[in-house]
Write an enzyme that holds these catalytic residues in place. Structure first.
Site, PDB file in Angstrom:
ATOM      1  N   TYR A 102      67.185  62.738  81.035  1.00 55.69           N
ATOM      2  CA  TYR A 102      67.996  63.498  80.090  1.00 55.69           C
ATOM      3  C   TYR A 102      67.236  64.686  79.508  1.00 55.69           C
ATOM      4  O   TYR A 102      67.841  65.730  79.211  1.00 55.69           O
ATOM      5  CB  TYR A 102      68.549  62.581  78.996  1.00 55.69           C
ATOM      6  CG  TYR A 102      69.739  61.799  79.494  1.00 55.69           C
ATOM      7  CD1 TYR A 102      71.003  62.380  79.537  1.00 55.69           C
ATOM      8  CD2 TYR A 102      69.593  60.502  79.981  1.00 55.69           C
ATOM      9  CE1 TYR A 102      72.097  61.689  80.033  1.00 55.69           C
ATOM     10  CE2 TYR A 102      70.678  59.801  80.488  1.00 55.69           C
ATOM     11  CZ  TYR A 102      71.926  60.399  80.508  1.00 55.69           C
ATOM     12  OH  TYR A 102      73.006  59.717  81.016  1.00 55.69           O
ATOM     13  N   ARG A 105      67.693  67.422  81.965  1.00 59.16           N
ATOM     14  CA  ARG A 105      69.031  67.993  81.881  1.00 59.16           C
ATOM     15  C   ARG A 105      69.179  68.899  80.658  1.00 59.16           C
ATOM     16  O   ARG A 105      69.818  69.959  80.728  1.00 59.16           O
ATOM     17  CB  ARG A 105      70.076  66.875  81.851  1.00 59.16           C
ATOM     18  CG  ARG A 105      70.086  66.043  83.118  1.00 59.16           C
ATOM     19  CD  ARG A 105      71.102  64.917  83.071  1.00 59.16           C
ATOM     20  NE  ARG A 105      72.468  65.429  83.162  1.00 59.16           N
ATOM     21  CZ  ARG A 105      73.539  64.642  83.211  1.00 59.16           C
ATOM     22  NH1 ARG A 105      73.390  63.313  83.181  1.00 59.16           N
ATOM     23  NH2 ARG A 105      74.746  65.160  83.303  1.00 59.16           N
ATOM     24  N   GLN A 140      85.051  65.996  80.147  1.00 59.47           N
ATOM     25  CA  GLN A 140      84.128  64.925  80.523  1.00 59.47           C
ATOM     26  C   GLN A 140      82.686  65.429  80.532  1.00 59.47           C
ATOM     27  O   GLN A 140      81.762  64.637  80.675  1.00 59.47           O
ATOM     28  CB  GLN A 140      84.480  64.405  81.917  1.00 59.47           C
ATOM     29  CG  GLN A 140      85.884  63.845  82.045  1.00 59.47           C
ATOM     30  CD  GLN A 140      86.224  63.512  83.484  1.00 59.47           C
ATOM     31  OE1 GLN A 140      85.638  62.619  84.076  1.00 59.47           O
ATOM     32  NE2 GLN A 140      87.166  64.245  84.067  1.00 59.47           N
ATOM     33  N   ASN A 141      82.511  66.732  80.397  1.00 61.79           N
ATOM     34  CA  ASN A 141      81.181  67.323  80.489  1.00 61.79           C
ATOM     35  C   ASN A 141      80.393  67.119  79.199  1.00 61.79           C
ATOM     36  O   ASN A 141      80.960  67.130  78.102  1.00 61.79           O
ATOM     37  CB  ASN A 141      81.290  68.815  80.811  1.00 61.79           C
ATOM     38  CG  ASN A 141      81.971  69.060  82.141  1.00 61.79           C
ATOM     39  OD1 ASN A 141      81.955  68.203  83.016  1.00 61.79           O
ATOM     40  ND2 ASN A 141      82.583  70.221  82.299  1.00 61.79           N
ATOM     41  N   ILE A 142      79.089  66.985  79.345  1.00 59.12           N
ATOM     42  CA  ILE A 142      78.224  66.741  78.189  1.00 59.12           C
ATOM     43  C   ILE A 142      77.284  67.917  77.936  1.00 59.12           C
ATOM     44  O   ILE A 142      76.343  67.809  77.160  1.00 59.12           O
ATOM     45  CB  ILE A 142      77.414  65.441  78.374  1.00 59.12           C
ATOM     46  CG1 ILE A 142      76.512  65.508  79.611  1.00 59.12           C
ATOM     47  CG2 ILE A 142      78.359  64.233  78.465  1.00 59.12           C
ATOM     48  CD1 ILE A 142      75.598  64.277  79.778  1.00 59.12           C
ATOM     49  N   HIS A 158      82.816  62.145  76.665  1.00 60.64           N
ATOM     50  CA  HIS A 158      81.621  61.454  77.154  1.00 60.64           C
ATOM     51  C   HIS A 158      80.385  61.780  76.335  1.00 60.64           C
ATOM     52  O   HIS A 158      79.275  61.399  76.713  1.00 60.64           O
ATOM     53  CB  HIS A 158      81.376  61.784  78.627  1.00 60.64           C
ATOM     54  CG  HIS A 158      82.399  61.207  79.543  1.00 60.64           C
ATOM     55  ND1 HIS A 158      82.520  61.564  80.871  1.00 60.64           N
ATOM     56  CD2 HIS A 158      83.376  60.282  79.330  1.00 60.64           C
ATOM     57  CE1 HIS A 158      83.519  60.892  81.424  1.00 60.64           C
ATOM     58  NE2 HIS A 158      84.055  60.115  80.505  1.00 60.64           N
ATOM     59  N   CYS A 207      64.048  57.976  65.514  1.00 61.64           N
ATOM     60  CA  CYS A 207      64.966  58.318  64.426  1.00 61.64           C
ATOM     61  C   CYS A 207      64.196  58.873  63.232  1.00 61.64           C
ATOM     62  O   CYS A 207      63.145  58.348  62.859  1.00 61.64           O
ATOM     63  CB  CYS A 207      65.761  57.078  64.018  1.00 61.64           C
ATOM     64  SG  CYS A 207      66.970  57.366  62.711  1.00 61.64           S
ATOM     65  N   THR A 276      88.191  73.061  93.774  1.00 61.16           N
ATOM     66  CA  THR A 276      87.777  73.629  95.060  1.00 61.16           C
ATOM     67  C   THR A 276      88.288  72.806  96.226  1.00 61.16           C
ATOM     68  O   THR A 276      88.181  73.229  97.378  1.00 61.16           O
ATOM     69  CB  THR A 276      86.245  73.725  95.141  1.00 61.16           C
ATOM     70  OG1 THR A 276      85.681  72.430  94.892  1.00 61.16           O
ATOM     71  CG2 THR A 276      85.707  74.723  94.124  1.00 61.16           C
ATOM     72  N   GLU A 277      88.843  71.631  95.934  1.00 58.57           N
ATOM     73  CA  GLU A 277      89.387  70.769  96.977  1.00 58.57           C
ATOM     74  C   GLU A 277      90.468  69.889  96.381  1.00 58.57           C
ATOM     75  O   GLU A 277      90.628  69.821  95.161  1.00 58.57           O
ATOM     76  CB  GLU A 277      88.280  69.902  97.593  1.00 58.57           C
ATOM     77  CG  GLU A 277      87.542  69.051  96.579  1.00 58.57           C
ATOM     78  CD  GLU A 277      86.329  68.360  97.163  1.00 58.57           C
ATOM     79  OE1 GLU A 277      86.012  68.628  98.327  1.00 58.57           O
ATOM     80  OE2 GLU A 277      85.710  67.556  96.449  1.00 58.57           O
TER      81      GLU A 277
END
Length: 310
Positions: A102, A105, A140-142, A158, A207, A276-277
């Protein structure tokens, strides 16, 4: 996975609240309808009159900004795909590896910008809002690219790469630090031969709430986890009231999100798919526009000469 069923919107959050990975194609049972139209002119007529538009977006939108999808034959981080790492079990077994994934990302997103598809959606929301019309994005993208483009009415079902949740006290907080903690600096390289950093758990993100110091985790929905019931209630409300729906860059195979657009189509609302499909759900929809979303969406969402002003 049991056959796809159409259920009342109020039941979605009760029956399909757990994030599930893609099922095999033969297990995706879709009702066959007439071949969807590719007439942009016909879509634009409906768009000009719509008062409440829901746009559901998936990884295909962000892929055009160069965001890795971690899906398909080349979609690996080291030797794992996202569904190998995005699970509570993976985090419990190796939190260092999951945090490396993560962290990578998060760092990648520093160089990514919204593309023409994101911008078209945000501009459409602003323009139609001034006309008393509503546009809401269910993503749905984060990666927060919709937010970065200027979208305001946004449901990130999400979660977000840039939020954390404490595994001890449960506090959710925005976190844009780079790196998120010193021990992850320079870590997370995606190449197959890269060795795990094996960072001690006490040096992973912690935290900052007074008296806590618990281990943080990404505030994203992992496979096998339930979606936030409060967000699902908002999704239910939007789906129940929309009079036009766009499905943008989503494969329609990850549940429960794959259920949303077919449910809208089942009550007679026009649904337009931009991808795209084709997908397992394509024949459920009124329209299908094939091509990059950054090309098709600006045309579809541009100001219409007959736009209705309230």
């Amino acid at each position: 996975m049991r056959p796809l069923q159409i259920v009342p919107s109020r039941l979605i959050s009760q029956l399909y609240c757990g994030l599930k990975p893609p099922a095999s194609t033969r297990n995706q049972i879709c009702l066959k309808m007439a071949r969807p139209s590719s007439s942009m002119a016909d879509f634009r007529k409906l768009f000009a009159k719509a008062k409440h538009i829901v746009i559901m977006s998936g990884a295909g939108v962000s892929a055009e900004s160069g965001v890795p999808t971690f899906r398909g034959a080349g979609g690996y981080w080291r030797k794992w795909q996202a569904q190998d790492l995005a699970t509570p079990l993976a985090f419990a077994h190796n939190p260092s590896r999951v945090w490396e994934f993560y962290h990578y990302r998060r760092e990648v997103m520093g160089s990514k910008e919204p593309n023409a598809g994101h911008r078209a959606i945000a501009e459409c929301e602003t323009r139609l809002g001034k006309q008393g019309r509503r546009v809401v994005v269910i993503t749905q993208n984060i990666d927060e690219l919709h937010r970065k483009a200027g979208t305001k009415n946004l449901l990130e079902i999400h979660g977000s790469l840039f939020k954390t949740r404490c595994t001890s006290c449960g506090v959710v907080a925005e976190n844009y630090k780079s790196p998120i903690c010193p021990a992850l600096s320079g870590k997370g390289a995606p190449e197959p031969g890269t060795q795990d950093a094996s960072i001690p758990i006490e040096k992973l993100p912690r935290c900052e709430e007074a008296g806590c110091g618990g281990l943080l985790r990404p505030h994203v929905v992992w496979f096998g986890e339930n979606l936030d019931p409060a967000i699902l209630e908002e999704v239910d409300r939007e789906l129940a009231h929309c009079d036009l729906c766009l499905v943008v860059g989503t494969s329609s195979v990850v549940y429960p999100a794959a259920m949303f657009a077919p449910q809208v189509a089942a009550r007679g609302v026009p649904v337009a798919e931009f991808n795209t499909e084709t997908t397992p759900a394509t024949n459920r929809f009124r329209f299908h526009f094939q091509g990059p979303c950054g090309t098709t969406l600006p045309e579809a969402l541009a100001r219409h000469e007959n736009e209705t002003v309230s």
